[in-house]
Design an enzyme around this catalytic site. Structure first.
Site, PDB file in Angstrom:
ATOM      1  N   ASP A 138       0.837  -1.199   0.000  1.00 54.47           N
ATOM      2  CA  ASP A 138       0.000   0.000   0.000  1.00 54.47           C
ATOM      3  C   ASP A 138       0.874   1.253   0.000  1.00 54.47           C
ATOM      4  OD1 ASP A 138      -2.399   1.729   0.581  1.00 54.47           O
ATOM      5  OD2 ASP A 138      -3.310  -0.220   0.979  1.00 54.47           O
ATOM      6  N   HIS A 200      -4.035   6.232   2.689  1.00 52.10           N
ATOM      7  CA  HIS A 200      -4.673   5.029   2.169  1.00 52.10           C
ATOM      8  C   HIS A 200      -4.209   3.772   2.897  1.00 52.10           C
ATOM      9  CE1 HIS A 200      -5.531   1.834  -0.809  1.00 52.10           C
ATOM     10  NE2 HIS A 200      -6.457   2.632  -1.309  1.00 52.10           N
ATOM     11  N   SER A 524     -10.776  -0.532  -2.516  1.00 53.95           N
ATOM     12  CA  SER A 524      -9.632  -0.533  -1.599  1.00 53.95           C
ATOM     13  C   SER A 524     -10.071  -0.756  -0.167  1.00 53.95           C
ATOM     14  CB  SER A 524      -8.886   0.802  -1.679  1.00 53.95           C
ATOM     15  OG  SER A 524      -8.007   0.841  -2.757  1.00 53.95           O
TER      16      SER A 524
END
Length: 738
Positions: A138, A200, A524
């Site tokens: 990630d 994220h 995601s």
């Protein structure tokens, strides 16, 4: 080297640029994949140099061209090559594939209660859960977030071989953190360490394994106890995504390290394009992970509701679509006339006045600006003097709040082009109204001398769920035409989870809010929910294979609410039901040898398969037991695509199930199918006399699709005994674009 029937197709979210080079006379970055490790790392490096030297013909250029060597979990390297050198390396018998190093993108609390995993859920194997290490590929991790507090954790499992690189945030919760930027090209927004510059990776990590954090919220929105699905599990972060995206070479390097480090599951909320399996870094890395007993969970993509957009489609990957839960964020705008309009957004601002002046982009246009659409409040098209202190109504909903804030506006009422189910955070008070309400607001502004409005802080409402998110990518996949993808759905709409304090809440530079929790949407966010569910199953059944874990999640999934014509191609087996998945009754298992037979059936030659699998035994597709049936794999779902001009359906699926329910049990089949689709199961009853016993059956599907009628027919096969209900979806599709 690869079969012609496996097409190389690029999806919308691929940035089709190479890291270096713009023409055939400049060297461009390529990944040279050589399959499984055949010897020690030093030996591999020598082999790589000799291959490059043969292709390039110059010792110094060959040495300078190589960027990186994969030598821990599989074999290969990254190098800058010219076109004729690519051709030369592709012809080498020791090379599986040579493909460009392209750039991919990230697929961007209450959910666990919705999934039946309450705070009080009994975790009979808490210690075993604590021994599981989840590797995430990630954007990095903000380890200071309260979700990663390691209070109460025991020592790091002795099996762990990973470490932290240029990172001070590791503890007994975050046990590993590495970063990969093989080109060493960093923008001003990039921190050359595992620190999360985007938020994220922090969000996905805490969704999988964040600890309990009471009274978590985003400025009072979504208030509750935030936690991951497996809060006792450990986290290892492999940062592969930067301001310019996530390169293929960095992804492969992370897989190489994560497998060698000893992670138990890999979660990758990253996508790009659909390529044949062994020109795809995620398919390659996850295959080698599968050989080591590691399941890889990946996001399906955010290009829905368009069909044929699903990504990460290799059958050894768990491909996760996004669903909505029973909570939605709404933001009400009230006009001076008293009319109320319920829009959708994440608006953290409470109004400071009873009413604000209201104008429209068209009325506030900067007449000296020749470019852009003022009605849509395009950047630079508004006159600051006409916007200052006012709420602005815009035809469009794509960052107009940022433009209005720069012009001194007090708020934004934006119009959606079509209905949506996701709420975006606004940088000023803002809401996005649905298309049906836009004309009434416009009429009020144009017919009132001093129009006014107010935008309230966001509230939550209850909605019917689960449903397939509008943005979630749909099938059919285009690589293996008889495997249904995505596999499963999980919550991915408006998910509250931990966030990095490096970026602003919205990512806009003029936003001064930095938070430790944020609400964002995407497949995601769905992927780590499914990853956590898989870890939960593994904590109770540590000896299960990756395929067995995936089977348990698929056959126990909750049926989805189908809200659009293509949703059935985007829901897979349904929404994850983790508490049921630990006791599925029967499982569809798949071994490495099964995948080898499948690859033979798909048209890969035995030389390539031998390199991929490794070992001393030669692979001969003609001598192997052939993969049977329409799909050639013991998959939990059954699917086939017809030829574009075909209306006749004839498919046969061979399946074997393993009993992990009651030792002595009898399962009876039940088929639910639409008119015109005939499904025959042989035998109709399966009798087991012991645990782990295998029984096989055949499913024959026949029927017709009308030339002008439905292009998709689906049925459901259920095996039931006195306790367990094992579901397999059957889908027949004629291509949707004929």
């Amino acid at each position: 080297m690869f079969p012609n029937l496996l097409l190389l197709v690029f999806s919308l979210c691929l940035v089709t640029t190479l890291v270096h080079g713009s023409n055939d006379n400049e060297r461009k970055e390529y990944i040279v994949y050589m399959g499984a490790l055949q010897g020690a790392g030093t030996s591999a490096m020598v082999d790589h140099h000799n291959l490059l030297l043969t292709a390039i013909g110059d010792e110094e250029i060959a040495r300078e061209s190589k960027i990186y060597t994969y030598r821990k979990s599989f074999n290969g390297f990254v190098a800058r090559l010219l076109p004729h050198e690519v051709q030369s390396l592709s012809a080498e018998k020791s090379v599986v594939s040579v493909f460009p190093n392209t750039v991919r993108k990230l697929h961007t609390t209450r959910t666990w209660d919705f999934l039946g995993m309450s705070e009080t859920l009994s975790r009979v194997n808490a210690q075993r859960e604590s021994d599981i290490i989840v590797g995430l590929l990630d954007s990095g991790i903000w380890a200071e977030a309260p979700s990663f507090n390691d209070t109460g954790y025991g020592p790091v499992p002795i099996k762990w071989r990973g470490k932290c690189v240029n990172f001070n945030g590791c503890n007994r919760k975050v046990v590993g953190a590495k970063y990969f930027n093989l080109n060493q090209t960093f923008s001003d927004q990039d921190t050359p360490s595992p620190v999360d510059d985007e938020g994220h990776g922090t969000h996905t990590s805490s969704t999988v394994a964040g600890v309990f954090v009471k009274d978590a919220s985003l400025y009072g929105l979504g208030t509750g106890t935030a936690r991951g699905g497996v809060p006792s599990a450990r986290i290892a972060m492999y940062k592969v995504c930067w301001a310019n995206g996530c390169s293929d070479s960095d992804l492969l390097a992370a897989f190489d390290e994560a497998i060698a480090d000893g992670v138990d599951l890999i979660s990758a909320s990253i996508g790009g394009h659909s390529r044949s399996f062994f020109e795809d870094p995620i398919a390659i890395g996850s295959f080698h992970a599968m050989k080591k007993g590691i399941l890889t969970s990946c996001s399906a993509g955010n290009d829905g509701p368009a069909t044929s957009t699903v990504e990460n489609v290799a059958p050894w990957i768990m491909t996760v679509a996004a669903s909505g839960i029973d909570r939605q964020y709404r933001t009400v705008a009230t006009l001076g006339s008293g009319e109320h309009f319920s829009g959708i957004s994440i608006n953290t601002f409470s109004p400071q006045k009873m009413m604000y002046p209201l104008t429209s982009g068209a009325l506030a246009a900067n007449v000296s600006e020749l470019y852009g659409n003022a009605s849509a409040c395009d950047f630079g098209t508004l006159d600051k003097n006409k916007v200052m202190g006012k709420i602005v109504y815009c035809l469009g909903s794509n960052g107009q709040d940022y433009s209005i804030k720069r012009s001194g506006g007090a708020g934004a009422i934006m119009t959606l082009e079509e209905d949506t189910d996701i709420a975006d955070s606004t940088v000023i008070p803002g809401t996005s109204i649905f298309p049906r309400d836009s004309k009434m607001i416009e009429q009020y502004i144009n017919s009132t001398k001093n129009p006014q409005a107010i935008i309230q802080k966001t509230i939550t409402i209850n909605v019917s769920a689960p449903f397939v998110a509008s943005f979630s990518s749909r099938g059919p996949q285009i690589i293996s035409l008889n495997i249904l993808k995505p596999d499963i759905t999980a919550p991915g709409v408006d998910i509250l989870a931990a966030y990095s304090k490096v970026p602003t809440l919205t990512g806009f530079p003029n936003d001064d809010r930095h938070t430790v929790f944020n609400i964002i949407s995407g497949t995601s966010m769905a992927c780590p929910h499914a990853s956590a569910a898989a870890v939960y199953v593994k904590s109770i059944h540590p000896d299960w294979s990756p395929a067995a874990i995936k089977s348990a999640l698929m056959t126990t999934a909750t049926p989805m609410k189908i809200i659009d014509a293509n949703a059935e191609l985007g829901s897979g087996s349904g929404q994850i039901n983790p508490t049921q998945a630990v006791n599925p009754g029967l499982i569809y298992d798949i071994s490495t040898s099964d995948y080898i037979s499948f690859l033979c059936k798909e048209g890969y030659n035995h030389t390539v398969i031998g390199l991929i699998v490794g070992g001393t035994e030669n692979i001969d597709c003609f001598k192997l037991k052939p993969a049977q049936g329409t799909d050639g794999l013991n998959y939990p779902t059954m699917y086939t695509q017809l030829h574009s001009n075909s209306t006749s359906i004839s498919a046969t699926f061979y399946r074997t199930v393993t009993n992990i329910g009651y030792a002595t049990s009898v399962y009876t089949s039940k088929v639910t199918s639409p008119r015109g689709l005939f499904v025959k199961v042989t035998p109709e009853t399966l009798k087991f006399s012991k645990l782990h016993e295998n029984q096989s059956f055949t499913v024959e599907v026949k029927g017709n699709l009308e030339p002008t009628g439905s292009k998709l027919l689906s049925a459901l096969l259920e095996w039931s005994d006195s306790k367990y209900n094992v579901k397999s979806h059957i889908v027949i599709l004629r291509p949707l674009d004929d």
